[in-house]
Design a protein around this motif. Structure first.
Motif, PDB file in Angstrom:
ATOM      1  N   GLU A 183     -44.352  70.492 -37.161  1.00 42.38           N
ATOM      2  CA  GLU A 183     -43.606  71.705 -37.545  1.00 42.38           C
ATOM      3  C   GLU A 183     -44.409  72.624 -38.472  1.00 42.38           C
ATOM      4  N   LYS A 184     -45.455  72.081 -39.140  1.00 45.71           N
ATOM      5  CA  LYS A 184     -46.296  72.910 -40.016  1.00 45.71           C
ATOM      6  C   LYS A 184     -47.393  73.631 -39.235  1.00 45.71           C
ATOM      7  N   GLY A 185     -47.528  73.283 -37.959  1.00 48.86           N
ATOM      8  CA  GLY A 185     -48.698  73.767 -37.224  1.00 48.86           C
ATOM      9  C   GLY A 185     -48.407  74.897 -36.265  1.00 48.86           C
ATOM     10  N   CYS A 186     -49.388  75.141 -35.388  1.00 49.29           N
ATOM     11  CA  CYS A 186     -49.296  76.241 -34.435  1.00 49.29           C
ATOM     12  C   CYS A 186     -48.436  75.847 -33.235  1.00 49.29           C
ATOM     13  N   LYS A 187     -48.129  74.567 -33.106  1.00 50.81           N
ATOM     14  CA  LYS A 187     -47.308  74.008 -32.023  1.00 50.81           C
ATOM     15  C   LYS A 187     -47.947  74.134 -30.641  1.00 50.81           C
ATOM     16  N   LYS A 188     -49.256  74.464 -30.626  1.00 47.93           N
ATOM     17  CA  LYS A 188     -49.945  74.497 -29.329  1.00 47.93           C
ATOM     18  C   LYS A 188     -50.198  73.066 -28.884  1.00 47.93           C
ATOM     19  N   GLU A 189     -50.305  72.872 -27.579  1.00 48.34           N
ATOM     20  CA  GLU A 189     -50.451  71.520 -27.062  1.00 48.34           C
ATOM     21  C   GLU A 189     -51.743  70.842 -27.519  1.00 48.34           C
ATOM     22  N   ASP A 190     -52.821  71.654 -27.608  1.00 44.05           N
ATOM     23  CA  ASP A 190     -54.106  71.044 -27.968  1.00 44.05           C
ATOM     24  C   ASP A 190     -54.391  71.120 -29.472  1.00 44.05           C
ATOM     25  N   CYS A 191     -53.341  71.260 -30.293  1.00 45.71           N
ATOM     26  CA  CYS A 191     -53.534  71.305 -31.745  1.00 45.71           C
ATOM     27  C   CYS A 191     -54.035  69.951 -32.231  1.00 45.71           C
ATOM     28  N   LYS A 192     -55.183  69.957 -32.886  1.00 45.57           N
ATOM     29  CA  LYS A 192     -55.747  68.718 -33.424  1.00 45.57           C
ATOM     30  C   LYS A 192     -56.695  69.068 -34.568  1.00 45.57           C
ATOM     31  N   PRO A 193     -57.217  68.065 -35.294  1.00 37.99           N
ATOM     32  CA  PRO A 193     -58.149  68.390 -36.380  1.00 37.99           C
ATOM     33  C   PRO A 193     -59.225  69.359 -35.905  1.00 37.99           C
ATOM     34  N   CYS A 195     -58.368  72.541 -35.650  1.00 38.53           N
ATOM     35  CA  CYS A 195     -57.535  73.708 -35.334  1.00 38.53           C
ATOM     36  C   CYS A 195     -57.400  74.571 -36.595  1.00 38.53           C
ATOM     37  N   ASP A 196     -57.282  75.899 -36.387  1.00 35.43           N
ATOM     38  CA  ASP A 196     -57.214  76.833 -37.513  1.00 35.43           C
ATOM     39  C   ASP A 196     -55.890  76.810 -38.263  1.00 35.43           C
ATOM     40  N   CYS A 197     -54.878  76.159 -37.703  1.00 35.03           N
ATOM     41  CA  CYS A 197     -53.549  76.255 -38.300  1.00 35.03           C
ATOM     42  C   CYS A 197     -53.404  75.334 -39.518  1.00 35.03           C
ATOM     43  N   GLU A 198     -52.215  75.283 -40.078  1.00 32.00           N
ATOM     44  CA  GLU A 198     -52.000  74.588 -41.349  1.00 32.00           C
ATOM     45  C   GLU A 198     -51.561  73.129 -41.180  1.00 32.00           C
ATOM     46  N   ARG A 199     -51.555  72.634 -39.929  1.00 31.49           N
ATOM     47  CA  ARG A 199     -51.035  71.284 -39.729  1.00 31.49           C
ATOM     48  C   ARG A 199     -51.938  70.201 -40.325  1.00 31.49           C
ATOM     49  N   PHE A 200     -53.242  70.317 -40.100  1.00 31.89           N
ATOM     50  CA  PHE A 200     -54.167  69.271 -40.563  1.00 31.89           C
ATOM     51  C   PHE A 200     -54.978  69.742 -41.763  1.00 31.89           C
ATOM     52  N   LEU A 201     -55.079  68.882 -42.764  1.00 28.02           N
ATOM     53  CA  LEU A 201     -55.907  69.223 -43.924  1.00 28.02           C
ATOM     54  C   LEU A 201     -57.021  68.188 -44.051  1.00 28.02           C
ATOM     55  N   GLU A 202     -58.258  68.664 -43.948  1.00 31.44           N
ATOM     56  CA  GLU A 202     -59.391  67.771 -44.135  1.00 31.44           C
ATOM     57  C   GLU A 202     -59.529  67.508 -45.624  1.00 31.44           C
ATOM     58  N   PHE A 203     -59.518  66.233 -46.013  1.00 27.16           N
ATOM     59  CA  PHE A 203     -59.622  65.983 -47.451  1.00 27.16           C
ATOM     60  C   PHE A 203     -60.788  65.080 -47.838  1.00 27.16           C
ATOM     61  N   TRP A 204     -61.419  64.408 -46.871  1.00 30.87           N
ATOM     62  CA  TRP A 204     -62.544  63.544 -47.241  1.00 30.87           C
ATOM     63  C   TRP A 204     -63.581  63.603 -46.144  1.00 30.87           C
ATOM     64  N   ASN A 205     -64.801  63.889 -46.554  1.00 33.26           N
ATOM     65  CA  ASN A 205     -65.898  63.982 -45.609  1.00 33.26           C
ATOM     66  C   ASN A 205     -66.906  62.876 -45.909  1.00 33.26           C
ATOM     67  N   LEU A 206     -67.161  62.024 -44.920  1.00 30.62           N
ATOM     68  CA  LEU A 206     -68.133  60.939 -45.096  1.00 30.62           C
ATOM     69  C   LEU A 206     -69.399  61.324 -44.336  1.00 30.62           C
ATOM     70  N   VAL A 207     -70.463  61.551 -45.084  1.00 28.05           N
ATOM     71  CA  VAL A 207     -71.711  61.989 -44.459  1.00 28.05           C
ATOM     72  C   VAL A 207     -72.684  60.818 -44.429  1.00 28.05           C
ATOM     73  N   PHE A 208     -73.406  60.730 -43.329  1.00 20.12           N
ATOM     74  CA  PHE A 208     -74.399  59.663 -43.217  1.00 20.12           C
ATOM     75  C   PHE A 208     -75.788  60.272 -43.127  1.00 20.12           C
ATOM     76  N   PRO A 209     -76.410  60.513 -44.272  1.00 24.60           N
ATOM     77  CA  PRO A 209     -77.743  61.122 -44.231  1.00 24.60           C
ATOM     78  C   PRO A 209     -78.705  60.145 -43.565  1.00 24.60           C
ATOM     79  N   GLN A 210     -79.265  60.552 -42.449  1.00 29.90           N
ATOM     80  CA  GLN A 210     -80.272  59.698 -41.824  1.00 29.90           C
ATOM     81  C   GLN A 210     -81.517  60.484 -41.438  1.00 29.90           C
ATOM     82  N   TYR A 211     -81.462  61.835 -41.651  1.00 33.02           N
ATOM     83  CA  TYR A 211     -82.622  62.677 -41.353  1.00 33.02           C
ATOM     84  C   TYR A 211     -83.044  63.444 -42.604  1.00 33.02           C
ATOM     85  N   ASP A 212     -84.300  63.896 -42.578  1.00 38.05           N
ATOM     86  CA  ASP A 212     -84.834  64.716 -43.662  1.00 38.05           C
ATOM     87  C   ASP A 212     -85.331  66.019 -43.040  1.00 38.05           C
ATOM     88  N   LYS A 213     -84.581  67.108 -43.244  1.00 38.83           N
ATOM     89  CA  LYS A 213     -84.953  68.374 -42.605  1.00 38.83           C
ATOM     90  C   LYS A 213     -86.148  69.013 -43.306  1.00 38.83           C
TER      91      LYS A 213
END
Ligand SMILES: [Zn+2]
Length: 513
Positions: A183-193, A195-213
């Motif tokens: 109900e907080k989201g865009c209600k589109k069928e393909d709404c998932k993380p 998506c631009d809408c307010e349904r999903f909030l990313e709160f933790w990012n786990l990064v795996f550094p394995q390269y050196d640019k």
């Protein structure tokens, strides 16, 4: 899921990873100490960057921290989003756990899940995750905990991280999302993380550094691969305190209450201005505490913009006198237990804010109305001729025009402005070739030279020693001046000369060799 104070979230997080043999490391300064590519510390990993990329001896192989971060200048700036967004900030705190050639994806994911579900008591049904589409190892680990349909592959833009500057550690990442419900989201069928809408909030990012640019863009294997995670304290607080936006958490409420108290306006009816002020004051306080001073370039300019934007929002709330300095104490009180340097720097923080606010309000007092009167009839963009008029006739500095344009949602045609600027320079060159004859009006004192003090000061009290006139313009000579003269291709300074009886607008500064 219980409501949890932000203070406790910080403590629980550090304790959880300390129990998993992580060293608790203090937040580093907002000014990166050994990274010239970076304006401000923008993530927890900044102080550890060299541990992955080089052979330096390691004081520990696992670390956990709560890092102060600022994203207000450079390529990762969130400055323009502040106000409309309830989840972006210039200043924020990042909780992070790190491995330097120690544990890797398996432990990082297992511990993240354990912390979220067992310590924070977030229900499993509210969790979704994303992973870098080519990193199937990560997907497999998540499948032990999360139903496959809630594990979403994303591309490079979202799930390949780094580097923090232009070079250094980078690698795939996996993000943990909180689902606020359909109900907080865009209600589109393909709404998932993702998506631009307010349904999903990313709160933790786990990064795996394995390269050196490298500078040339190549990705070499990292000397020590590892783990670098970042969880925004403001976002996780919002989730655990079950409120609508980050600004409704205990990290912001005391600041917002204070703004309501000094302005007599309510947050509910003025959300954008309140958010800008309460966001920026945190960045302002921490930047000054870490040694940044307002100026016209680099870090100092970012700080100056934060103060100016917050002041402009204050004017919308009828705050015509300096007020930001009064909010600094609230920020310090909220944060001083974690960042002990704030208490020591309390007086200087207040003083720097007050002086910059006062100066800005003086500059803006006339400019704002003129700007508004002139541009209100313009639609989306302000043409170069109008901008030139604001600059040339009304003496509003360019950076202030830029700031006001942003405030009133107008674009500026700077290219056209430059054409008018060039034309004016040609005219004044032609004029000085012709030579002008000055009529002396008053010569009270003969001096050999005017002392130039503009490198140290922009306000100065000087003694008027002579006055000349020509073509309805007056030429004033002083014993000292902060005005830089036309010289070496640079045009003369503009500004104001006044005492309690008169006020002169300075249109140009010339030197008589
Ligand atoms: Zn959606």
């Amino acid at each position: 899921m219980k409501n949890m104070e932000s203070k406790r979230i910080r403590e629980e997080y550090l304790k959880f990873f300390e129990n998993k043999e992580h060293k608790i490391v203090k937040s580093s300064s907002l000014i990166p100490f050994d990274d010239p590519t970076l304006l401000f510390t923008n993530a927890g990993m900044v102080q550890f960057k060299k541990f992955w990329a080089t052979d330096v001896p390691l004081p520990y192989t696992r670390a956990v921290s709560c890092q102060k971060c600022l994203r207000a200048g450079g390529k990762d700036s969130d400055l323009e989003k502040i106000g409309d967004s309830g989840k972006h900030h210039t200043f924020f705190e990042m909780l992070g756990n790190f491995s330097f050639g120690d544990y890797f994806k398996k432990e990082a994911i297992e511990w993240a899940y354990e912390f979220v579900v067992e310590k924070l008591k977030i229900k499993e049904e509210n969790l979704w995750v994303s992973y870098y589409k080519e990193d199937l190892e990560t997907k497999k680990i998540w499948m032990k905990f999360i139903p496959e349909k809630k594990i979403i592959p994303l591309g490079e833009k979202d799930n390949f991280w780094g580097p923090a500057g232009d070079t250094g550690p980078c690698g795939p990442c996996t993000e943990i999302y909180f689902d606020f419900g359909e109900e907080k989201g865009c209600k589109k069928e393909d709404c998932k993380p993702g998506c631009d809408c307010e349904r999903f909030l990313e709160f933790w990012n786990l990064v795996f550094p394995q390269y050196d640019k490298q500078k040339d863009g190549r990705l070499l294997p990292l000397k020590r691969r590892g783990v670098d995670t970042g969880m925004g304290l403001e976002r996780i607080s919002r989730i655990l305190q079950k409120v609508e936006t980050n600004y409704d958490t205990d990290l912001f409420i005391p600041i917002i209450k204070k703004i309501e108290e000094i302005s007599n306006f309510s947050y509910e009816e003025n959300k954008k201005n309140f958010r800008i002020i309460s966001d920026h004051i945190r960045g302002i306080v921490f930047a000054i505490s870490d040694g940044v001073i307002p100026s016209n370039e680099g870090r100092g300019y970012v700080l100056r913009r934060l103060i100016r934007r917050a002041s402009l929002s204050g004017l919308d709330l009828n705050l015509k006198e300096p007020f930001l300095y009064k909010l600094s104490n609230i920020v310090i009180d909220l944060m001083k237990d974690v960042y002990t340097e704030l208490s020591q720097n309390k007086e200087i923080i207040e003083k720097v804010i007050y002086e910059e606010e006062e100066r800005f309000l003086y500059l803006i007092s006339s400019s704002r109305k003129i700007f508004f009167d002139i541009v209100k009839k313009e639609k989306e963009a302000i043409d170069g001729e109008t901008v030139f008029k604001l600059y040339d006739t009304y003496g509003i500095p360019k950076d202030l025009i830029e700031e006001l344009a942003l405030k009133f949602n107008k674009k500026i045609d700077w290219n056209q402005f430059e054409i008018f600027m060039e034309r004016q320079k040609e005219m004044s060159r032609a004029k000085s070739k012709m030579g002008i004859k000055l009529n002396p009006i008053l010569i009270s004192e003969k001096i050999l030279e005017t002392e130039f003090v503009g490198y140290e000061k922009i306000f100065v009290i000087g003694k008027l020693v002579s006055i000349y006139s020509c073509d309805n313009l007056y030429y004033l000579v002083f014993d000292k001046t902060p005005f830089y003269p036309e010289k070496g291709g640079q045009i003369g300074d503009r500004g104001i000369i006044s005492n309690d009886k008169f006020k002169f607008k300075v249109l140009d500064t010339q030197i008589d060799e």
